[in-house]
Design a protein around this motif. Structure first.
Motif, PDB file in Angstrom:
ATOM      1  N   TYR A 112       6.233  -2.447 -11.798  1.00  0.00           N
ATOM      2  CA  TYR A 112       7.549  -2.778 -12.159  1.00  0.00           C
ATOM      3  C   TYR A 112       8.099  -3.811 -11.303  1.00  0.00           C
ATOM      4  CZ  TYR A 112      12.292  -3.076 -14.338  1.00  0.00           C
ATOM      5  OH  TYR A 112      13.397  -3.773 -14.983  1.00  0.00           O
ATOM      6  N   ALA A 113       7.782  -3.777 -10.057  1.00  0.00           N
ATOM      7  CA  ALA A 113       8.370  -4.691  -9.128  1.00  0.00           C
ATOM      8  C   ALA A 113       7.491  -5.849  -8.725  1.00  0.00           C
ATOM      9  CB  ALA A 113       8.462  -3.941  -7.706  1.00  0.00           C
ATOM     10  N   GLY A 114       6.516  -5.923  -9.496  1.00  0.00           N
ATOM     11  CA  GLY A 114       5.435  -7.112  -9.524  1.00  0.00           C
ATOM     12  C   GLY A 114       4.209  -6.810  -8.564  1.00  0.00           C
ATOM     13  N   MET A 115       3.924  -5.715  -8.245  1.00  0.00           N
ATOM     14  CA  MET A 115       2.902  -5.211  -7.345  1.00  0.00           C
ATOM     15  C   MET A 115       1.529  -5.143  -8.497  1.00  0.00           C
ATOM     16  SD  MET A 115       4.405  -3.302  -4.199  1.00  0.00           S
ATOM     17  CE  MET A 115       6.106  -3.543  -3.807  1.00  0.00           C
ATOM     18  N   SER A 116       0.299  -5.286  -8.125  1.00  0.00           N
ATOM     19  CA  SER A 116      -0.799  -4.770  -8.873  1.00  0.00           C
ATOM     20  C   SER A 116      -1.361  -3.745  -8.286  1.00  0.00           C
ATOM     21  CB  SER A 116      -1.945  -5.864  -9.021  1.00  0.00           C
ATOM     22  OG  SER A 116      -2.979  -5.560  -9.465  1.00  0.00           O
ATOM     23  N   SER A 117      -0.819  -2.555  -8.808  1.00  0.00           N
ATOM     24  CA  SER A 117      -1.468  -1.230  -8.151  1.00  0.00           C
ATOM     25  C   SER A 117      -3.073  -1.040  -8.291  1.00  0.00           C
ATOM     26  CB  SER A 117      -0.753   0.011  -8.931  1.00  0.00           C
ATOM     27  OG  SER A 117      -1.288  -0.038 -10.447  1.00  0.00           O
ATOM     28  N   LYS A 118      -3.571  -1.633  -9.304  1.00  0.00           N
ATOM     29  CA  LYS A 118      -4.912  -1.760  -9.199  1.00  0.00           C
ATOM     30  C   LYS A 118      -5.755  -2.448  -7.934  1.00  0.00           C
ATOM     31  CE  LYS A 118      -5.602  -1.197 -14.204  1.00  0.00           C
ATOM     32  NZ  LYS A 118      -6.091  -2.082 -15.431  1.00  0.00           N
ATOM     33  N   ARG A 119      -5.115  -3.611  -7.717  1.00  0.00           N
ATOM     34  CA  ARG A 119      -5.588  -4.427  -6.673  1.00  0.00           C
ATOM     35  C   ARG A 119      -5.388  -3.695  -5.244  1.00  0.00           C
ATOM     36  NH1 ARG A 119      -3.228  -8.077  -2.953  1.00  0.00           N
ATOM     37  NH2 ARG A 119      -1.144  -7.766  -3.901  1.00  0.00           N
ATOM     38  N   ILE A 120      -4.108  -3.271  -5.229  1.00  0.00           N
ATOM     39  CA  ILE A 120      -3.751  -2.351  -3.892  1.00  0.00           C
ATOM     40  C   ILE A 120      -4.844  -1.251  -3.682  1.00  0.00           C
ATOM     41  CG2 ILE A 120      -1.981  -1.145  -2.740  1.00  0.00           C
ATOM     42  CD1 ILE A 120      -1.582  -4.101  -2.685  1.00  0.00           C
ATOM     43  N   ILE A 121      -5.165  -0.530  -4.858  1.00  0.00           N
ATOM     44  CA  ILE A 121      -5.965   0.611  -4.614  1.00  0.00           C
ATOM     45  C   ILE A 121      -7.415   0.184  -4.196  1.00  0.00           C
ATOM     46  CG2 ILE A 121      -7.412   2.435  -6.143  1.00  0.00           C
ATOM     47  CD1 ILE A 121      -4.769   2.619  -7.830  1.00  0.00           C
ATOM     48  N   VAL A 122      -7.970  -0.847  -4.782  1.00  0.00           N
ATOM     49  CA  VAL A 122      -9.129  -1.300  -4.625  1.00  0.00           C
ATOM     50  C   VAL A 122      -9.196  -1.724  -2.919  1.00  0.00           C
ATOM     51  CG1 VAL A 122     -11.089  -2.873  -4.834  1.00  0.00           C
ATOM     52  CG2 VAL A 122      -9.939  -1.629  -6.911  1.00  0.00           C
ATOM     53  N   ILE A 159       0.969  -1.104  -0.067  1.00  0.00           N
ATOM     54  CA  ILE A 159      -0.065   0.030   0.067  1.00  0.00           C
ATOM     55  C   ILE A 159       1.017   1.377  -0.004  1.00  0.00           C
ATOM     56  CG2 ILE A 159      -1.613   1.401   1.373  1.00  0.00           C
ATOM     57  CD1 ILE A 159      -2.903  -1.328   2.413  1.00  0.00           C
ATOM     58  N   THR A 160       1.927   1.164   0.854  1.00  0.00           N
ATOM     59  CA  THR A 160       2.896   2.366   0.835  1.00  0.00           C
ATOM     60  C   THR A 160       3.833   2.578  -0.373  1.00  0.00           C
ATOM     61  OG1 THR A 160       3.247   1.921   3.206  1.00  0.00           O
ATOM     62  CG2 THR A 160       4.646   3.485   2.208  1.00  0.00           C
ATOM     63  N   SER A 161       3.874   1.386  -0.896  1.00  0.00           N
ATOM     64  CA  SER A 161       4.620   1.486  -2.166  1.00  0.00           C
ATOM     65  C   SER A 161       3.859   1.953  -3.350  1.00  0.00           C
ATOM     66  CB  SER A 161       5.392   0.225  -2.754  1.00  0.00           C
ATOM     67  OG  SER A 161       6.118  -0.380  -1.536  1.00  0.00           O
ATOM     68  N   VAL A 162       2.581   1.647  -3.474  1.00  0.00           N
ATOM     69  CA  VAL A 162       1.808   2.062  -4.468  1.00  0.00           C
ATOM     70  C   VAL A 162       1.526   3.585  -4.194  1.00  0.00           C
ATOM     71  CG1 VAL A 162      -0.445   2.102  -5.348  1.00  0.00           C
ATOM     72  CG2 VAL A 162       0.814  -0.145  -5.007  1.00  0.00           C
ATOM     73  N   GLY A 163       1.244   3.875  -2.993  1.00  0.00           N
ATOM     74  CA  GLY A 163       1.110   5.553  -2.735  1.00  0.00           C
ATOM     75  C   GLY A 163       2.347   6.332  -3.155  1.00  0.00           C
ATOM     76  N   LEU A 164       3.515   5.884  -2.942  1.00  0.00           N
ATOM     77  CA  LEU A 164       4.664   6.395  -3.425  1.00  0.00           C
ATOM     78  C   LEU A 164       4.971   6.364  -4.929  1.00  0.00           C
ATOM     79  CD1 LEU A 164       7.153   5.207  -0.528  1.00  0.00           C
ATOM     80  CD2 LEU A 164       6.149   7.628  -0.670  1.00  0.00           C
ATOM     81  N   ASN A 165       4.833   5.309  -5.626  1.00  0.00           N
ATOM     82  CA  ASN A 165       5.083   5.218  -7.074  1.00  0.00           C
ATOM     83  C   ASN A 165       4.420   4.089  -7.567  1.00  0.00           C
ATOM     84  OD1 ASN A 165       6.378   5.110  -9.663  1.00  0.00           O
ATOM     85  ND2 ASN A 165       8.008   6.233  -8.802  1.00  0.00           N
ATOM     86  N   PRO A 166       3.376   4.289  -8.049  1.00  0.00           N
ATOM     87  CA  PRO A 166       2.475   3.127  -8.673  1.00  0.00           C
ATOM     88  C   PRO A 166       3.180   2.423  -9.770  1.00  0.00           C
ATOM     89  CG  PRO A 166       1.311   5.088  -9.004  1.00  0.00           C
ATOM     90  CD  PRO A 166       2.477   5.401  -7.978  1.00  0.00           C
TER      91      PRO A 166
END
Length: 363
Positions: free
Chosen positions: A239-249, A227-234
Protein backbone atom coordinates in the motif's frame (compact mmCIF):
# COMPACT_ATOMS: atom_id res chain seq x y z
CA UNK A 1 7.34 7.85 31.24
CA UNK A 2 5.67 4.47 30.82
CA UNK A 3 6.86 4.27 27.19
CA UNK A 4 10.40 5.04 28.35
CA UNK A 5 10.24 2.25 30.94
CA UNK A 6 8.94 -0.17 28.30
CA UNK A 7 11.79 0.80 25.97
CA UNK A 8 14.35 0.23 28.73
CA UNK A 9 12.82 -3.15 29.55
CA UNK A 10 12.84 -4.12 25.87
CA UNK A 11 16.55 -3.28 25.59
CA UNK A 12 17.24 -5.20 28.80
CA UNK A 13 15.35 -8.16 27.36
CA UNK A 14 17.59 -8.14 24.28
CA UNK A 15 20.55 -8.77 26.57
CA UNK A 16 18.89 -10.98 29.19
CA UNK A 17 17.17 -13.44 26.85
CA UNK A 18 20.29 -14.76 25.05
CA UNK A 19 22.31 -14.78 28.30
CA UNK A 20 19.61 -16.76 30.12
CA UNK A 21 19.28 -19.10 27.12
CA UNK A 22 22.98 -19.96 27.34
CA UNK A 23 22.93 -20.32 31.15
CA UNK A 24 19.88 -22.60 31.07
CA UNK A 25 21.47 -24.64 28.30
CA UNK A 26 24.58 -25.16 30.42
CA UNK A 27 22.42 -26.10 33.42
CA UNK A 28 20.46 -28.67 31.39
CA UNK A 29 23.74 -30.03 30.01
CA UNK A 30 25.05 -30.35 33.57
CA UNK A 31 21.91 -32.24 34.65
CA UNK A 32 22.29 -34.65 31.72
CA UNK A 33 25.94 -35.29 32.64
CA UNK A 34 25.02 -35.90 36.29
CA UNK A 35 22.36 -38.42 35.23
CA UNK A 36 24.97 -40.37 33.26
CA UNK A 37 27.50 -40.19 36.10
CA UNK A 38 29.86 -37.47 34.92
CA UNK A 39 31.08 -34.43 36.84
CA UNK A 40 29.73 -31.33 35.00
CA UNK A 41 32.18 -28.92 36.66
CA UNK A 42 35.16 -31.03 35.64
CA UNK A 43 33.66 -31.54 32.16
CA UNK A 44 32.96 -27.84 31.52
CA UNK A 45 36.41 -26.99 32.84
CA UNK A 46 37.85 -29.42 30.27
CA UNK A 47 35.79 -27.71 27.56
CA UNK A 48 37.03 -24.19 28.27
CA UNK A 49 40.56 -25.36 29.02
CA UNK A 50 40.72 -27.00 25.60
CA UNK A 51 39.31 -23.95 23.84
CA UNK A 52 41.78 -21.51 25.40
CA UNK A 53 44.72 -23.82 26.03
CA UNK A 54 47.04 -22.32 23.41
CA UNK A 55 47.10 -19.39 21.01
CA UNK A 56 46.63 -21.93 18.21
CA UNK A 57 43.35 -23.08 19.76
CA UNK A 58 42.22 -19.47 20.13
CA UNK A 59 43.04 -18.92 16.46
CA UNK A 60 40.92 -21.96 15.56
CA UNK A 61 37.98 -20.43 17.45
CA UNK A 62 37.98 -17.52 14.99
CA UNK A 63 38.51 -19.92 12.08
CA UNK A 64 35.30 -21.73 13.04
CA UNK A 65 33.45 -18.50 13.82
CA UNK A 66 33.96 -16.78 10.44
CA UNK A 67 31.71 -19.04 8.28
CA UNK A 68 29.10 -19.05 11.06
CA UNK A 69 28.97 -15.26 10.97
CA UNK A 70 28.18 -15.31 7.25
CA UNK A 71 25.41 -17.93 7.49
CA UNK A 72 24.00 -16.16 10.56
CA UNK A 73 23.94 -12.84 8.68
CA UNK A 74 22.24 -14.59 5.77
CA UNK A 75 19.57 -15.98 8.05
CA UNK A 76 19.02 -12.62 9.75
CA UNK A 77 18.40 -10.82 6.44
CA UNK A 78 15.84 -13.42 5.34
CA UNK A 79 14.26 -13.42 8.80
CA UNK A 80 13.93 -9.63 8.67
CA UNK A 81 11.97 -10.06 5.43
CA UNK A 82 9.56 -12.37 7.23
CA UNK A 83 10.61 -15.88 6.22
CA UNK A 84 13.00 -18.68 7.16
CA UNK A 85 15.90 -19.55 4.89
CA UNK A 86 16.49 -23.19 5.85
CA UNK A 87 18.66 -23.64 2.75
CA UNK A 88 21.77 -21.99 4.18
CA UNK A 89 23.60 -25.33 4.23
CA UNK A 90 23.03 -25.95 0.53
CA UNK A 91 23.84 -22.36 -0.40
CA UNK A 92 27.08 -22.47 1.60
CA UNK A 93 27.92 -25.82 0.00
CA UNK A 94 27.42 -24.42 -3.50
CA UNK A 95 29.62 -21.44 -2.62
CA UNK A 96 32.28 -23.82 -1.30
CA UNK A 97 32.50 -26.13 -4.32
CA UNK A 98 32.28 -23.37 -6.95
CA UNK A 99 34.86 -21.13 -5.26
CA UNK A 100 37.32 -24.03 -5.05
CA UNK A 101 36.67 -24.95 -8.68
CA UNK A 102 37.37 -21.39 -9.87
CA UNK A 103 40.36 -21.08 -7.54
CA UNK A 104 41.93 -24.23 -8.97
CA UNK A 105 41.41 -23.01 -12.53
CA UNK A 106 43.14 -19.69 -11.68
CA UNK A 107 46.24 -21.17 -10.07
CA UNK A 108 48.51 -19.16 -12.40
CA UNK A 109 46.67 -15.84 -12.03
CA UNK A 110 47.87 -12.97 -9.80
CA UNK A 111 46.78 -13.58 -6.22
CA UNK A 112 44.37 -10.60 -5.88
CA UNK A 113 42.64 -11.60 -9.13
CA UNK A 114 42.42 -15.27 -8.16
CA UNK A 115 41.04 -14.52 -4.69
CA UNK A 116 38.52 -11.97 -5.98
CA UNK A 117 37.25 -14.26 -8.76
CA UNK A 118 37.02 -17.31 -6.48
CA UNK A 119 35.18 -15.43 -3.73
CA UNK A 120 32.80 -13.79 -6.22
CA UNK A 121 32.09 -17.19 -7.77
CA UNK A 122 31.09 -18.50 -4.35
CA UNK A 123 28.87 -15.47 -3.73
CA UNK A 124 27.13 -15.85 -7.10
CA UNK A 125 26.62 -19.59 -6.55
CA UNK A 126 24.98 -18.94 -3.19
CA UNK A 127 22.84 -16.15 -4.64
CA UNK A 128 21.57 -18.30 -7.53
CA UNK A 129 20.83 -21.19 -5.16
CA UNK A 130 18.71 -18.88 -2.98
CA UNK A 131 17.05 -17.07 -5.89
CA UNK A 132 15.07 -20.18 -6.86
CA UNK A 133 13.13 -20.53 -3.58
CA UNK A 134 12.89 -16.73 -3.41
CA UNK A 135 11.17 -16.53 -6.81
CA UNK A 136 8.87 -19.44 -5.98
CA UNK A 137 7.89 -17.80 -2.69
CA UNK A 138 7.33 -14.36 -4.24
CA UNK A 139 5.40 -15.33 -7.37
CA UNK A 140 3.77 -18.67 -6.52
CA UNK A 141 3.35 -18.46 -2.74
CA UNK A 142 5.22 -21.70 -2.08
CA UNK A 143 6.59 -22.45 1.38
CA UNK A 144 10.20 -21.31 1.51
CA UNK A 145 10.84 -23.81 4.32
CA UNK A 146 9.91 -26.83 2.19
CA UNK A 147 11.62 -25.55 -0.96
CA UNK A 148 14.88 -24.65 0.77
CA UNK A 149 15.00 -28.00 2.57
CA UNK A 150 14.55 -29.75 -0.78
CA UNK A 151 17.19 -27.50 -2.33
CA UNK A 152 19.68 -28.61 0.32
CA UNK A 153 19.49 -32.16 -1.06
CA UNK A 154 19.57 -31.00 -4.67
CA UNK A 155 22.69 -28.91 -4.05
CA UNK A 156 24.32 -31.68 -2.01
CA UNK A 157 24.10 -34.17 -4.87
CA UNK A 158 24.92 -31.50 -7.45
CA UNK A 159 28.17 -30.74 -5.63
CA UNK A 160 29.07 -34.44 -5.74
CA UNK A 161 28.32 -34.52 -9.46
CA UNK A 162 30.50 -31.45 -10.06
CA UNK A 163 33.46 -33.07 -8.29
CA UNK A 164 33.04 -36.46 -9.99
CA UNK A 165 32.17 -35.36 -13.52
CA UNK A 166 32.77 -31.65 -14.16
CA UNK A 167 35.97 -30.43 -12.49
CA UNK A 168 39.04 -31.43 -14.58
CA UNK A 169 40.56 -34.72 -13.45
CA UNK A 170 43.97 -33.20 -12.71
CA UNK A 171 42.35 -31.38 -9.79
CA UNK A 172 40.69 -34.49 -8.35
CA UNK A 173 41.95 -37.12 -5.93
CA UNK A 174 40.26 -40.02 -4.13
CA UNK A 175 38.50 -37.84 -1.53
CA UNK A 176 37.66 -34.71 -3.49
CA UNK A 177 39.71 -31.89 -5.02
CA UNK A 178 43.41 -31.32 -4.59
CA UNK A 179 44.62 -28.68 -2.15
CA UNK A 180 44.23 -25.05 -3.16
CA UNK A 181 47.39 -23.36 -4.41
CA UNK A 182 48.49 -20.14 -2.76
CA UNK A 183 47.08 -17.94 -5.53
CA UNK A 184 43.43 -18.17 -4.41
CA UNK A 185 43.99 -19.10 -0.77
CA UNK A 186 42.76 -16.83 2.02
CA UNK A 187 45.55 -18.03 4.31
CA UNK A 188 48.44 -15.68 5.12
CA UNK A 189 51.73 -16.29 6.87
CA UNK A 190 51.12 -13.33 9.20
CA UNK A 191 47.79 -14.57 10.57
CA UNK A 192 49.15 -18.10 10.88
CA UNK A 193 52.26 -16.93 12.73
CA UNK A 194 50.43 -14.76 15.29
CA UNK A 195 48.18 -17.73 16.12
CA UNK A 196 51.01 -20.25 16.46
CA UNK A 197 50.36 -22.08 13.20
CA UNK A 198 46.54 -22.23 13.28
CA UNK A 199 44.37 -22.06 10.15
CA UNK A 200 43.45 -18.42 10.92
CA UNK A 201 42.87 -16.66 7.60
CA UNK A 202 41.44 -13.55 5.99
CA UNK A 203 37.94 -15.01 6.35
CA UNK A 204 37.58 -13.54 9.83
CA UNK A 205 38.51 -10.09 8.49
CA UNK A 206 35.89 -10.43 5.75
CA UNK A 207 33.34 -11.56 8.34
CA UNK A 208 33.89 -8.48 10.51
CA UNK A 209 33.65 -6.21 7.45
CA UNK A 210 30.35 -7.79 6.42
CA UNK A 211 28.98 -7.53 9.95
CA UNK A 212 29.34 -3.78 9.56
CA UNK A 213 28.08 -3.73 5.95
CA UNK A 214 24.90 -5.67 6.75
CA UNK A 215 24.30 -3.48 9.80
CA UNK A 216 24.62 -0.43 7.56
CA UNK A 217 22.36 -1.99 4.91
CA UNK A 218 19.58 -2.87 7.35
CA UNK A 219 19.72 0.26 9.52
CA UNK A 220 20.85 3.09 7.25
CA UNK A 221 19.55 2.36 3.74
CA UNK A 222 16.19 2.47 1.99
CA UNK A 223 16.52 -1.19 0.96
CA UNK A 224 17.05 -2.25 4.56
CA UNK A 225 13.98 -0.27 5.63
CA UNK A 226 11.93 -1.91 2.87
CA UNK A 227 13.11 -5.41 3.87
CA UNK A 228 12.11 -4.80 7.48
CA UNK A 229 8.77 -3.26 6.44
CA UNK A 230 7.86 -6.18 4.20
CA UNK A 231 8.79 -8.56 6.98
CA UNK A 232 6.50 -6.76 9.43
CA UNK A 233 3.54 -6.30 7.08
CA UNK A 234 3.77 -7.04 3.33
CA UNK A 235 0.24 -5.71 2.66
CA UNK A 236 0.91 -2.34 4.29
CA UNK A 237 4.24 -2.20 2.43
CA UNK A 238 2.45 -2.76 -0.89
CA UNK A 239 0.00 0.00 0.00
CA UNK A 240 2.94 2.31 0.73
CA UNK A 241 4.32 1.69 -2.77
CA UNK A 242 6.88 -1.04 -2.04
CA UNK A 243 7.06 -4.18 -4.16
CA UNK A 244 6.92 -7.04 -1.70
CA UNK A 245 7.77 -9.56 -4.44
CA UNK A 246 10.92 -7.67 -5.38
CA UNK A 247 11.95 -7.35 -1.73
CA UNK A 248 11.35 -11.05 -1.04
CA UNK A 249 13.54 -12.09 -3.98
CA UNK A 250 16.21 -9.49 -3.16
CA UNK A 251 16.39 -10.45 0.52
CA UNK A 252 16.66 -14.11 -0.41
CA UNK A 253 19.42 -13.37 -2.91
CA UNK A 254 21.32 -11.33 -0.30
CA UNK A 255 20.82 -14.14 2.22
CA UNK A 256 22.12 -16.75 -0.23
CA UNK A 257 25.05 -14.53 -1.23
CA UNK A 258 26.16 -14.32 2.39
CA UNK A 259 25.81 -18.08 2.85
CA UNK A 260 27.77 -18.64 -0.38
CA UNK A 261 30.47 -16.30 0.92
CA UNK A 262 30.57 -18.35 4.12
CA UNK A 263 31.08 -21.47 2.01
CA UNK A 264 33.85 -19.75 0.03
CA UNK A 265 35.63 -18.84 3.29
CA UNK A 266 35.12 -22.43 4.46
CA UNK A 267 36.87 -23.71 1.33
CA UNK A 268 39.45 -21.06 0.46
CA UNK A 269 40.40 -20.37 4.07
CA UNK A 270 39.63 -23.22 6.46
CA UNK A 271 40.26 -26.35 4.37
CA UNK A 272 41.89 -25.25 1.12
CA UNK A 273 39.99 -27.84 -0.91
CA UNK A 274 36.57 -29.43 -1.36
CA UNK A 275 35.80 -32.96 -0.26
CA UNK A 276 32.59 -34.85 -1.03
CA UNK A 277 29.95 -34.36 1.65
CA UNK A 278 27.67 -37.07 2.98
CA UNK A 279 25.14 -34.62 4.43
CA UNK A 280 24.23 -30.97 4.91
CA UNK A 281 26.87 -28.59 6.23
CA UNK A 282 26.59 -27.92 9.95
CA UNK A 283 27.50 -24.25 9.46
CA UNK A 284 24.09 -23.72 7.86
CA UNK A 285 21.98 -24.91 10.78
CA UNK A 286 24.46 -23.63 13.39
CA UNK A 287 24.31 -20.25 11.66
CA UNK A 288 20.55 -20.15 12.24
CA UNK A 289 21.07 -20.76 15.97
CA UNK A 290 23.84 -18.15 16.06
CA UNK A 291 21.55 -15.59 14.45
CA UNK A 292 18.68 -16.34 16.85
CA UNK A 293 20.98 -16.21 19.87
CA UNK A 294 22.45 -12.92 18.68
CA UNK A 295 19.02 -11.43 18.09
CA UNK A 296 19.90 -10.83 14.42
CA UNK A 297 22.20 -7.92 15.35
CA UNK A 298 25.77 -7.71 14.10
CA UNK A 299 27.32 -7.49 17.58
CA UNK A 300 25.11 -10.32 18.83
CA UNK A 301 26.05 -12.52 15.87
CA UNK A 302 29.75 -11.83 16.46
CA UNK A 303 29.55 -12.85 20.13
CA UNK A 304 27.30 -15.87 19.61
CA UNK A 305 29.45 -17.16 16.71
CA UNK A 306 32.48 -17.04 19.00
CA UNK A 307 30.49 -18.83 21.74
CA UNK A 308 29.43 -21.61 19.36
CA UNK A 309 33.01 -22.00 18.18
CA UNK A 310 34.18 -22.31 21.79
CA UNK A 311 31.54 -24.99 22.40
CA UNK A 312 32.48 -26.93 19.28
CA UNK A 313 36.25 -26.70 19.74
CA UNK A 314 36.18 -27.09 23.52
CA UNK A 315 33.79 -30.02 23.22
CA UNK A 316 36.52 -31.97 21.45
CA UNK A 317 38.54 -31.95 24.68
CA UNK A 318 35.76 -33.26 26.92
CA UNK A 319 36.12 -36.94 25.89
CA UNK A 320 39.92 -36.78 26.32
CA UNK A 321 40.18 -34.82 29.57
CA UNK A 322 36.89 -35.63 31.29
CA UNK A 323 36.01 -38.99 29.76
CA UNK A 324 32.65 -37.70 28.54
CA UNK A 325 31.55 -39.66 25.43
CA UNK A 326 31.44 -37.70 22.18
CA UNK A 327 27.73 -38.42 21.84
CA UNK A 328 27.06 -36.85 25.25
CA UNK A 329 29.11 -33.80 24.28
CA UNK A 330 26.81 -33.36 21.27
CA UNK A 331 23.79 -33.67 23.57
CA UNK A 332 25.17 -30.96 25.87
CA UNK A 333 25.76 -28.60 22.92
CA UNK A 334 22.30 -29.46 21.56
CA UNK A 335 20.79 -28.57 24.96
CA UNK A 336 22.27 -25.10 24.70
CA UNK A 337 20.99 -24.74 21.12
CA UNK A 338 17.58 -25.96 22.33
CA UNK A 339 17.25 -23.09 24.78
CA UNK A 340 18.44 -20.70 22.11
CA UNK A 341 15.66 -21.99 19.88
CA UNK A 342 12.96 -21.44 22.53
CA UNK A 343 14.30 -18.07 23.65
CA UNK A 344 10.87 -16.65 22.87
CA UNK A 345 9.59 -18.64 25.88
CA UNK A 346 12.15 -16.94 28.14
CA UNK A 347 11.11 -13.59 26.70
CA UNK A 348 7.45 -14.47 27.38
CA UNK A 349 8.23 -15.28 31.03
CA UNK A 350 10.21 -12.04 31.48
CA UNK A 351 7.34 -10.04 29.97
CA UNK A 352 4.89 -11.71 32.37
CA UNK A 353 7.10 -10.81 35.32
CA UNK A 354 7.36 -7.20 34.17
CA UNK A 355 3.57 -7.02 33.66
CA UNK A 356 2.95 -8.27 37.20
CA UNK A 357 5.42 -5.71 38.58
CA UNK A 358 3.68 -2.94 36.64
CA UNK A 359 0.26 -3.98 37.96
CA UNK A 360 1.65 -4.16 41.51
CA UNK A 361 3.07 -0.66 41.17
CA UNK A 362 -0.23 0.70 39.92
CA UNK A 363 -2.08 -0.94 42.83
Amino acid sequence: MKQLDNLKFSKLNNVLVPVLSVIMGFILGAIIMIIFGYNPIFSYNAMFETAFQTSKNIGEIFVMAAPLMFTALGFSVAYSAGFFNIGLSGQALSGWVISIWVGLLLNDAPRPVAILCAVLAGVIAGALSAAIPGLLRAYFGTSEVIVTIMMNYVLLHTSTHIVNNVIPKEFINTKGTTKMVEAASLKTEFLSSISNGSRLNMGIILAVIFLFLIWFLMKKTTLGYEITSVGLNPFASEYAGMSSKRIIVLSMVISGSLAGLGGAVYGLGTFGNFFIQGGSLSIGFDGMAVSLLGGGSSVGILLSAILFSILKLGGQGMPIKAGVPTELVDVVIAAIIFFVGISYLIKFVLNKIETKKAKGGQA
